[in-house]
Design a protein around this motif. Structure first.
Motif, PDB file in Angstrom:
ATOM      1  N   SER A   1      41.887  47.225  36.683  1.00  0.00           N
ATOM      2  CA  SER A   1      43.088  48.565  36.624  1.00  0.00           C
ATOM      3  C   SER A   1      41.375  49.813  36.948  1.00  0.00           C
TER       4      SER A   1
ATOM      5  N   SER B   1      41.917  51.948  44.157  1.00  0.00           N
ATOM      6  CA  SER B   1      42.191  50.680  44.336  1.00  0.00           C
ATOM      7  C   SER B   1      41.537  49.766  43.777  1.00  0.00           C
TER       8      SER B   1
ATOM      9  N   GLU C   1      40.833  45.781  43.721  1.00  0.00           N
ATOM     10  CA  GLU C   1      40.777  44.319  44.475  1.00  0.00           C
ATOM     11  C   GLU C   1      40.609  42.812  44.742  1.00  0.00           C
TER      12      GLU C   1
END
Length: 298
Positions: free
Chosen positions: A157, A181, A183
């Motif tokens: 997160s 973001s 990832e």
């Protein structure tokens, strides 16, 4: 290629190339590449798609039947499907030795964080022991590190510990930065770390392109592969990268990958699993050239 190295934030070279930046005190050394041109994936893909629109299908040679029933025919099939390459090659009765990017392995996986737009200008990659940075367009930055903790099964997160650590490692004048973001990047990496480029079937109907980093190497390798596939001339630059060194006959055991029916693709059909449909349709010969850094950590 020019490489710049600085030892501290007061180094004039840093101020000349990045006048907005002051290095945070915990970054003692970093490397940047002022003569290289960044490659923006979305812009490159958009340009490539504009070049291939209107191209028709070829005569007899090779064909694919997707799990959806959709069919494609052409002279050659080029597998540029990244970490899904082993699954597709199983359907030719071949096993390709690649790093398993589904496992938490720092060689195969890394965290990639994207920032919101920042009032900062960075036009080259910056590599440091604490953090790797590259421009991502529109004032955004892509950050990469913390590979030891990257696990595809455990997403991170932006507000969690991984996100906080990324922000802590950023340069001192980006205190207002926010992460959009995070990832887990899963690398397409042949087992020996080198590209696998060449035909994999006796009749030379199926051509494999598998490597890390495919995005930064694509403009050059796409041109070399187009020359080999269309003109039959293999570049000396590809001499050491034939895929046969990584191929063995498929023994029927695929681990987490679903085995396929071994076929000879030459005017017949190969049924692809539905999970690979998108990647198979996106395979294309890239034609163009760009100067971009190829760093093993991206």
């Amino acid at each position: 290629m020019e490489t710049g190295t600085w030892e501290w934030a007061a180094d004039p070279a840093v101020q000349a190339h990045f006048p907005e930046l002051q290095l945070a005190s915990h970054i003692q050394q970093a490397v940047f590449f002022p003569t290289e041109c960044p490659l923006y994936p979305s812009l490159l893909i958009g340009w490539l798609l504009s070049q291939v629109k209107g191209s028709g299908e070829y005569a007899d040679g090779a064909a694919l039947e997707l799990a959806s029933g959709e069919q494609w025919r052409g002279n050659r099939i080029i597998l540029a499907t990244g970490r899904w390459s082993p699954e597709l090659l199983m359907q030719l009765g071949l096993t390709l030795a690649m790093t398993d990017a589904n496992l938490p392995d720092k060689v195969a996986c890394s965290f990639l964080a994207h920032t919101d737009p920042l009032p900062i200008q960075i036009n080259s990659n910056i590599i440091s022991p604490e953090l790797n940075v590259r421009p991502d367009g529109g004032g955004r930055l892509m950050l990469q590190e913390l590979d030891d903790y990257a696990d595809p099964a455990r997403p991170a997160s932006v507000d969690g510990l991984i996100g906080q650590e990324f922000l802590r490692r950023m340069f001192s004048q980006t205190q207002g930065a926010r992460l959009a973001s995070i990832e887990v990047g899963q690398r397409s990496r042949p087992a020996d770390g080198l590209p696998a480029m060449g035909y994999v079937t006796p009749r030379q109907r199926v051509y494999l392109m598998a490597m890390h980093s495919g995005m930064t190497l694509a403009p050059l390798l796409g041109e070399l592969v187009a020359e080999e596939v269309i003109a039959g001339k293999r570049s000396a630059m590809l001499a050491d990268f034939a895929p046969q060194r990584l191929l063995t006959p498929f023994n029927g055991k695929s681990g987490s990958l679903a085995p396929g029916r071994a076929v000879e693709i030459s005017g017949g059909f190969s049924r692809l699993s539905e999970c690979c449909r998108t990647h198979a349709r996106q395979s294309a010969v890239v034609h163009g050239r760009s100067r971009s850094s190829s760093r093993p950590r991206w």
